[in-house]
Design a protein around this motif. Structure first.
Motif, PDB file in Angstrom:
ATOM      1  N   TRP A  86     -14.883  -4.304   3.433  1.00 21.40           N
ATOM      2  CA  TRP A  86     -13.456  -4.555   3.318  1.00 21.40           C
ATOM      3  C   TRP A  86     -13.138  -5.216   1.970  1.00 21.40           C
ATOM      4  CZ3 TRP A  86      -8.861  -3.252   4.929  1.00 21.40           C
ATOM      5  CH2 TRP A  86      -7.784  -4.093   4.716  1.00 21.40           C
ATOM      6  N   ASN A  87     -13.882  -6.250   1.649  1.00 23.66           N
ATOM      7  CA  ASN A  87     -13.650  -6.960   0.394  1.00 23.66           C
ATOM      8  C   ASN A  87     -13.945  -6.075  -0.814  1.00 23.66           C
ATOM      9  OD1 ASN A  87     -12.808  -9.264   1.714  1.00 23.66           O
ATOM     10  ND2 ASN A  87     -14.805 -10.252   1.618  1.00 23.66           N
ATOM     11  N   TRP A  88     -14.930  -5.211  -0.708  1.00 24.70           N
ATOM     12  CA  TRP A  88     -15.260  -4.269  -1.782  1.00 24.70           C
ATOM     13  C   TRP A  88     -14.064  -3.345  -2.047  1.00 24.70           C
ATOM     14  CZ3 TRP A  88     -15.604   1.075  -1.707  1.00 24.70           C
ATOM     15  CH2 TRP A  88     -16.237   1.674  -2.797  1.00 24.70           C
ATOM     16  N   TRP A  89     -13.492  -2.801  -0.969  1.00 23.24           N
ATOM     17  CA  TRP A  89     -12.338  -1.912  -1.125  1.00 23.24           C
ATOM     18  C   TRP A  89     -11.138  -2.678  -1.683  1.00 23.24           C
ATOM     19  CZ3 TRP A  89      -8.349  -0.264   2.916  1.00 23.24           C
ATOM     20  CH2 TRP A  89      -7.530   0.746   2.404  1.00 23.24           C
ATOM     21  N   LEU A  90     -10.892  -3.862  -1.139  1.00 20.79           N
ATOM     22  CA  LEU A  90      -9.765  -4.661  -1.649  1.00 20.79           C
ATOM     23  C   LEU A  90      -9.945  -5.005  -3.115  1.00 20.79           C
ATOM     24  CD1 LEU A  90      -8.847  -7.140   1.195  1.00 20.79           C
ATOM     25  CD2 LEU A  90      -7.700  -5.059   0.507  1.00 20.79           C
ATOM     26  N   GLY A  91     -11.171  -5.258  -3.534  1.00 25.97           N
ATOM     27  CA  GLY A  91     -11.444  -5.532  -4.941  1.00 25.97           C
ATOM     28  C   GLY A  91     -11.043  -4.358  -5.811  1.00 25.97           C
ATOM     29  N   ALA A  92     -11.346  -3.163  -5.353  1.00 29.23           N
ATOM     30  CA  ALA A  92     -10.962  -1.968  -6.103  1.00 29.23           C
ATOM     31  C   ALA A  92      -9.445  -1.811  -6.140  1.00 29.23           C
ATOM     32  CB  ALA A  92     -11.611  -0.732  -5.481  1.00 29.23           C
ATOM     33  N   LEU A  93      -8.788  -2.036  -5.006  1.00 27.83           N
ATOM     34  CA  LEU A  93      -7.329  -1.950  -4.964  1.00 27.83           C
ATOM     35  C   LEU A  93      -6.696  -3.006  -5.858  1.00 27.83           C
ATOM     36  CD1 LEU A  93      -6.675  -1.424  -1.136  1.00 27.83           C
ATOM     37  CD2 LEU A  93      -6.471   0.283  -2.963  1.00 27.83           C
ATOM     38  N   ASP A  94      -7.246  -4.206  -5.836  1.00 21.14           N
ATOM     39  CA  ASP A  94      -6.704  -5.293  -6.633  1.00 21.14           C
ATOM     40  C   ASP A  94      -6.886  -5.010  -8.120  1.00 21.14           C
ATOM     41  OD1 ASP A  94      -5.393  -7.936  -6.294  1.00 21.14           O
ATOM     42  OD2 ASP A  94      -7.087  -8.600  -7.524  1.00 21.14           O
ATOM     43  N   LEU A  95      -8.019  -4.448  -8.472  1.00 20.19           N
ATOM     44  CA  LEU A  95      -8.285  -4.114  -9.871  1.00 20.19           C
ATOM     45  C   LEU A  95      -7.333  -3.037 -10.371  1.00 20.19           C
ATOM     46  CD1 LEU A  95     -10.691  -5.250 -11.605  1.00 20.19           C
ATOM     47  CD2 LEU A  95     -11.621  -2.951 -11.433  1.00 20.19           C
ATOM     48  N   SER A  96      -7.076  -2.047  -9.544  1.00 22.44           N
ATOM     49  CA  SER A  96      -6.242  -0.930  -9.978  1.00 22.44           C
ATOM     50  C   SER A  96      -4.740  -1.206  -9.862  1.00 22.44           C
ATOM     51  CB  SER A  96      -6.588   0.342  -9.196  1.00 22.44           C
ATOM     52  OG  SER A  96      -6.302   0.193  -7.824  1.00 22.44           O
ATOM     53  N   HIS A  97      -4.329  -2.009  -8.889  1.00 21.49           N
ATOM     54  CA  HIS A  97      -2.901  -2.186  -8.652  1.00 21.49           C
ATOM     55  C   HIS A  97      -2.439  -3.645  -8.580  1.00 21.49           C
ATOM     56  CE1 HIS A  97      -3.542   1.972  -7.388  1.00 21.49           C
ATOM     57  NE2 HIS A  97      -2.283   2.151  -7.687  1.00 21.49           N
ATOM     58  N   GLY A  98      -3.363  -4.565  -8.320  1.00 20.71           N
ATOM     59  CA  GLY A  98      -3.021  -5.978  -8.203  1.00 20.71           C
ATOM     60  C   GLY A  98      -2.381  -6.305  -6.866  1.00 20.71           C
ATOM     61  N   GLY A  99      -2.538  -7.549  -6.446  1.00 19.76           N
ATOM     62  CA  GLY A  99      -1.871  -8.026  -5.247  1.00 19.76           C
ATOM     63  C   GLY A  99      -2.601  -7.836  -3.935  1.00 19.76           C
ATOM     64  N   TYR A 100      -3.846  -7.372  -3.990  1.00 20.26           N
ATOM     65  CA  TYR A 100      -4.568  -7.111  -2.742  1.00 20.26           C
ATOM     66  C   TYR A 100      -5.592  -8.187  -2.381  1.00 20.26           C
ATOM     67  CZ  TYR A 100      -2.442  -2.526  -2.596  1.00 20.26           C
ATOM     68  OH  TYR A 100      -1.532  -1.510  -2.532  1.00 20.26           O
ATOM     69  N   ALA A 101      -5.970  -9.028  -3.322  1.00 21.18           N
ATOM     70  CA  ALA A 101      -7.006 -10.034  -3.075  1.00 21.18           C
ATOM     71  C   ALA A 101      -6.629 -10.973  -1.934  1.00 21.18           C
ATOM     72  CB  ALA A 101      -7.292 -10.824  -4.352  1.00 21.18           C
ATOM     73  N   ARG A 102      -5.356 -11.170  -1.722  1.00 19.08           N
ATOM     74  CA  ARG A 102      -4.921 -12.099  -0.668  1.00 19.08           C
ATOM     75  C   ARG A 102      -5.282 -11.619   0.738  1.00 19.08           C
ATOM     76  NH1 ARG A 102       1.193 -10.772   0.462  1.00 19.08           N
ATOM     77  NH2 ARG A 102       1.248  -8.677  -0.395  1.00 19.08           N
ATOM     78  N   PHE A 117       0.838  -1.198   0.000  1.00 17.17           N
ATOM     79  CA  PHE A 117       0.000   0.000   0.000  1.00 17.17           C
ATOM     80  C   PHE A 117       0.872   1.246   0.000  1.00 17.17           C
ATOM     81  CE2 PHE A 117      -2.564   3.392   1.694  1.00 17.17           C
ATOM     82  CZ  PHE A 117      -3.784   3.220   1.056  1.00 17.17           C
ATOM     83  N   ASP A 118       1.888   1.250   0.854  1.00 23.57           N
ATOM     84  CA  ASP A 118       2.808   2.393   0.923  1.00 23.57           C
ATOM     85  C   ASP A 118       3.444   2.660  -0.435  1.00 23.57           C
ATOM     86  OD1 ASP A 118       2.182   2.050   3.591  1.00 23.57           O
ATOM     87  OD2 ASP A 118       4.254   1.847   4.267  1.00 23.57           O
ATOM     88  N   ALA A 119       3.897   1.604  -1.083  1.00 21.64           N
ATOM     89  CA  ALA A 119       4.558   1.744  -2.384  1.00 21.64           C
ATOM     90  C   ALA A 119       3.582   2.208  -3.455  1.00 21.64           C
ATOM     91  CB  ALA A 119       5.207   0.417  -2.785  1.00 21.64           C
ATOM     92  N   ASP A 120       2.374   1.652  -3.445  1.00 18.94           N
ATOM     93  CA  ASP A 120       1.395   1.993  -4.481  1.00 18.94           C
ATOM     94  C   ASP A 120       0.834   3.396  -4.328  1.00 18.94           C
ATOM     95  OD1 ASP A 120       1.658  -0.477  -5.720  1.00 18.94           O
ATOM     96  OD2 ASP A 120      -0.139  -1.334  -4.788  1.00 18.94           O
ATOM     97  N   PHE A 121       0.700   3.866  -3.096  1.00 19.81           N
ATOM     98  CA  PHE A 121       0.012   5.132  -2.862  1.00 19.81           C
ATOM     99  C   PHE A 121       0.890   6.213  -2.237  1.00 19.81           C
ATOM    100  CE2 PHE A 121      -3.212   1.887  -3.195  1.00 19.81           C
ATOM    101  CZ  PHE A 121      -4.058   2.459  -4.130  1.00 19.81           C
TER     102      PHE A 121
END
Length: 93
Positions: free
Chosen positions: A66-82, A36-40
């Motif tokens: 939480w999952n909704w937000w992670l889905g958005a992060l994963d879509l935009s940057h990848g690596g958050y679904a975990r 997150f730090d690196a991406d943002f």
């Protein structure tokens, strides 16, 4: 990020003590990983988590938010679904 503080704030804000601990743990793991730090370009904070969870649809429970937000992060940057959580977390079986 202070996981205990996040758990307290999530529990109070979203009235879901059952899911608050799990979400706080996942958020802490996400913060510790540094992605997150690196991406943002900034640290993941309690305020950042709560603000973003407020953007989710009103009818969503905490784990769904939480999952909704992670889905958005994963879509935009990848690596958050975990870091997602099961939507039934916090419910009695």
């Amino acid at each position: 990020m202070d996981r205990q503080e996040l758990e307290r704030v999530l529990s109070e804000t979203f009235d879901d003590a059952g899911a608050a601990g799990v979400v706080a743990r996942q958020a802490g793991d996400m913060a510790d990983g540094g992605q997150f730090d690196a991406d943002f370009g900034g640290e993941l904070t309690v305020e950042t988590v709560v603000e973003n969870l407020h953007d989710a649809p009103d009818e969503y429970a905490l784990a769904e938010r939480w999952n909704w937000w992670l889905g958005a992060l994963d879509l935009s940057h990848g690596g958050y679904a975990r870091f997602s959580v099961r939507p039934d977390v916090g419910r009695q079986s």
